[in-house]
Design a protein around this motif. Structure first.
Motif, PDB file in Angstrom:
ATOM      1  N   GLY A 263       0.788  -1.229   0.000  1.00  0.00           N
ATOM      2  CA  GLY A 263       0.000   0.000   0.000  1.00  0.00           C
ATOM      3  C   GLY A 263       0.817   1.273   0.000  1.00  0.00           C
ATOM      4  N   GLU A 264       2.022   1.243  -0.558  1.00  0.00           N
ATOM      5  CA  GLU A 264       2.846   2.453  -0.621  1.00  0.00           C
ATOM      6  C   GLU A 264       2.255   3.427  -1.643  1.00  0.00           C
ATOM      7  OE1 GLU A 264       7.028   1.870  -1.021  1.00  0.00           O
ATOM      8  OE2 GLU A 264       7.078   0.202   0.401  1.00  0.00           O
ATOM      9  N   ALA A 265       2.393   4.700  -1.355  1.00  0.00           N
ATOM     10  CA  ALA A 265       1.775   5.732  -2.192  1.00  0.00           C
ATOM     11  C   ALA A 265       2.508   5.885  -3.519  1.00  0.00           C
ATOM     12  CB  ALA A 265       1.781   7.065  -1.447  1.00  0.00           C
ATOM     13  N   PHE A 266       1.738   5.789  -4.601  1.00  0.00           N
ATOM     14  CA  PHE A 266       2.283   6.042  -5.948  1.00  0.00           C
ATOM     15  C   PHE A 266       1.909   7.476  -6.304  1.00  0.00           C
ATOM     16  CE2 PHE A 266       2.366   4.902 -10.658  1.00  0.00           C
ATOM     17  CZ  PHE A 266       3.746   4.836 -10.691  1.00  0.00           C
ATOM     18  N   ASP A 267       2.670   8.413  -5.729  1.00  0.00           N
ATOM     19  CA  ASP A 267       2.331   9.829  -5.809  1.00  0.00           C
ATOM     20  C   ASP A 267       2.585  10.399  -7.204  1.00  0.00           C
ATOM     21  OD1 ASP A 267       5.176  10.506  -5.962  1.00  0.00           O
ATOM     22  OD2 ASP A 267       5.234  10.016  -3.841  1.00  0.00           O
ATOM     23  N   PRO A 268       2.129  11.633  -7.453  1.00  0.00           N
ATOM     24  CA  PRO A 268       2.269  12.223  -8.797  1.00  0.00           C
ATOM     25  C   PRO A 268       3.700  12.243  -9.320  1.00  0.00           C
ATOM     26  CG  PRO A 268       0.736  13.513  -7.494  1.00  0.00           C
ATOM     27  CD  PRO A 268       1.307  12.489  -6.568  1.00  0.00           C
ATOM     28  N   ALA A 269       4.668  12.527  -8.459  1.00  0.00           N
ATOM     29  CA  ALA A 269       6.062  12.567  -8.925  1.00  0.00           C
ATOM     30  C   ALA A 269       6.503  11.191  -9.416  1.00  0.00           C
ATOM     31  CB  ALA A 269       6.976  13.044  -7.801  1.00  0.00           C
ATOM     32  N   ARG A 270       6.120  10.151  -8.700  1.00  0.00           N
ATOM     33  CA  ARG A 270       6.470   8.795  -9.115  1.00  0.00           C
ATOM     34  C   ARG A 270       5.718   8.402 -10.380  1.00  0.00           C
ATOM     35  NH1 ARG A 270       6.420   6.312  -2.992  1.00  0.00           N
ATOM     36  NH2 ARG A 270       8.667   6.431  -2.603  1.00  0.00           N
ATOM     37  N   ARG A 271       4.503   8.938 -10.541  1.00  0.00           N
ATOM     38  CA  ARG A 271       3.743   8.627 -11.756  1.00  0.00           C
ATOM     39  C   ARG A 271       4.389   9.220 -12.998  1.00  0.00           C
ATOM     40  NH1 ARG A 271      -2.300   9.937  -9.282  1.00  0.00           N
ATOM     41  NH2 ARG A 271      -2.275   8.254  -7.725  1.00  0.00           N
ATOM     42  N   VAL A 272       5.209  10.224 -12.799  1.00  0.00           N
ATOM     43  CA  VAL A 272       5.980  10.795 -13.904  1.00  0.00           C
ATOM     44  C   VAL A 272       7.327  10.101 -14.035  1.00  0.00           C
ATOM     45  CG1 VAL A 272       7.125  12.871 -14.777  1.00  0.00           C
ATOM     46  CG2 VAL A 272       4.858  13.046 -13.717  1.00  0.00           C
ATOM     47  N   ALA A 273       8.001   9.901 -12.882  1.00  0.00           N
ATOM     48  CA  ALA A 273       9.363   9.373 -12.903  1.00  0.00           C
ATOM     49  C   ALA A 273       9.424   7.915 -13.352  1.00  0.00           C
ATOM     50  CB  ALA A 273       9.988   9.520 -11.519  1.00  0.00           C
ATOM     51  N   PHE A 274       8.518   7.069 -12.845  1.00  0.00           N
ATOM     52  CA  PHE A 274       8.581   5.657 -13.213  1.00  0.00           C
ATOM     53  C   PHE A 274       8.349   5.425 -14.705  1.00  0.00           C
ATOM     54  CE2 PHE A 274       8.768   4.607  -8.765  1.00  0.00           C
ATOM     55  CZ  PHE A 274       9.306   3.330  -8.724  1.00  0.00           C
ATOM     56  N   PRO A 275       7.344   6.046 -15.340  1.00  0.00           N
ATOM     57  CA  PRO A 275       7.222   5.881 -16.792  1.00  0.00           C
ATOM     58  C   PRO A 275       8.454   6.356 -17.556  1.00  0.00           C
ATOM     59  CG  PRO A 275       5.164   6.703 -15.900  1.00  0.00           C
ATOM     60  CD  PRO A 275       6.161   6.745 -14.779  1.00  0.00           C
ATOM     61  N   MET A 276       9.122   7.396 -17.044  1.00  0.00           N
ATOM     62  CA  MET A 276      10.359   7.839 -17.691  1.00  0.00           C
ATOM     63  C   MET A 276      11.431   6.757 -17.610  1.00  0.00           C
ATOM     64  SD  MET A 276      10.577  11.845 -16.487  1.00  0.00           S
ATOM     65  CE  MET A 276      12.144  12.133 -17.307  1.00  0.00           C
ATOM     66  N   ILE A 277      11.520   6.099 -16.446  1.00  0.00           N
ATOM     67  CA  ILE A 277      12.474   5.007 -16.285  1.00  0.00           C
ATOM     68  C   ILE A 277      12.102   3.844 -17.197  1.00  0.00           C
ATOM     69  CG2 ILE A 277      13.350   3.265 -14.679  1.00  0.00           C
ATOM     70  CD1 ILE A 277      14.534   5.965 -14.157  1.00  0.00           C
TER      71      ILE A 277
END
Length: 298
Positions: A263-277
């Motif tokens: 249940g870790e938060a997939f916050d907006p910054a991660r929603r941008v950073a992970f697709p970039m990765i």
């Protein structure tokens, strides 16, 4: 030597290892109430008999004896042992502290960091696609840093420690199974000293804790040594490009576990950073598939 063709046995072995690494967060989460240093010490201690039995079975103990008598090889193994212990420590702490997403990020970034290391330390030339992939990964880390106001220490710590470990391991002239036993043997004295200190201070859980905790700590050797040795044998039977694709299994499973189970938060910054990765990894993999004869980097 890297195999020129994939073998079914190699594919099964490597996939099994990555699947085992993928479910490892569930095991480590069950140990979250135990200090990470104590968990790492047990990972070291109980890996020794397993790795030793494997070498005994394969009759490769002579290689280990030679390494122990060679100061240069022993010195190199001290470095790789220190790096892998740091990697284990960061990983165990991250899972216990609710930062499994950052752990997944670190292992996603690792192959890109490896080609960066190859360029900087070995003078390997990067293609435009590889440069783009590395730049995307760097931009993703920058976004996470700016959004949170802090450097993603866990992700970068795992990336740097594992990347440096793989780079140094490449220079260790000994087989992977023998090298692993050598590393845990080097780490055994400090592990025993630490566990002895916890016993004397009354903080040790092993022996005084619940039976479940004792069983999980004993099992740390198996969950540490078995996938590493399975992978070492599988990788020899696969092409580099196949290994490059399979290596994304574990961080993807860690990512899904972090979001869906922990249940870790997939916050907006991660929603941008992970697709970039992920895009960077697609680009990197594509460039690798176009150059199947590129020599392995570790």
């Amino acid at each position: 030597m890297q195999a020129n063709e994939d073998s079914p046995k190699g594919f099964v072995l490597a996939t099994t290892a990555y699947l085992m690494w993928g479910v490892l967060p569930l095991y480590m989460k069950a140990l979250a109430h135990i200090p990470p240093a104590e968990v790492v010490a047990h990972r070291i201690l109980w890996s020794v008999p397993i790795a030793g039995l494997v070498l005994l079975w394969t009759r490769r103990l002579a290689d280990l004896r030679h390494a122990l008598r060679t100061p240069r090889m022993l010195g190199m193994a001290v470095i790789t042992a220190a790096l892998i212990s740091v990697n284990w420590g960061i990983y165990v702490w991250a899972i216990a502290a609710g930062q499994a997403l950052d752990a997944a990020l670190g292992y996603y970034i690792n192959p890109l960091f490896s080609i960066f290391l190859g360029a900087v330390l070995l003078g390997e030339r990067l293609s435009r696609l590889q440069l783009l992939a590395v730049a995307l990964a760097g931009a993703a880390v920058l976004i996470l840093t700016l959004a949170s106001g802090r450097i993603p220490v866990v992700a970068l710590g795992l990336t740097f420690s594992w990347g440096a470990y793989a780079f140094c391991k490449k220079s260790l002239p000994i087989g992977p199974n023998q090298g692993f036993l050598l590393e845990v043997l080097i780490l055994t004295p400090p592990a025993i000293a630490y566990l002895g200190w916890t016993v004397l201070s009354g903080d040790a859980l092993f022996g005084d804790g619940a039976a479940g905790d004792v069983g999980l700590l004993l099992g740390c050797g198996a969950v540490t040594a078995v996938p590493l040795m399975i992978y070492a044998n599988g990788a020899k039977l696969l092409r580099l490009s196949t290994i490059g694709i399979l290596q994304y299994i574990a961080p993807t499973m860690i990512f899904l576990t972090a979001v869906l189970v922990f249940g870790e938060a997939f916050d907006p910054a991660r929603r941008v950073a992970f697709p970039m990765i992920w895009l960077a990894l697609v680009i990197y993999t594509g460039s690798m598939l176009r150059r199947p004869k590129r020599p392995a980097t570790g």
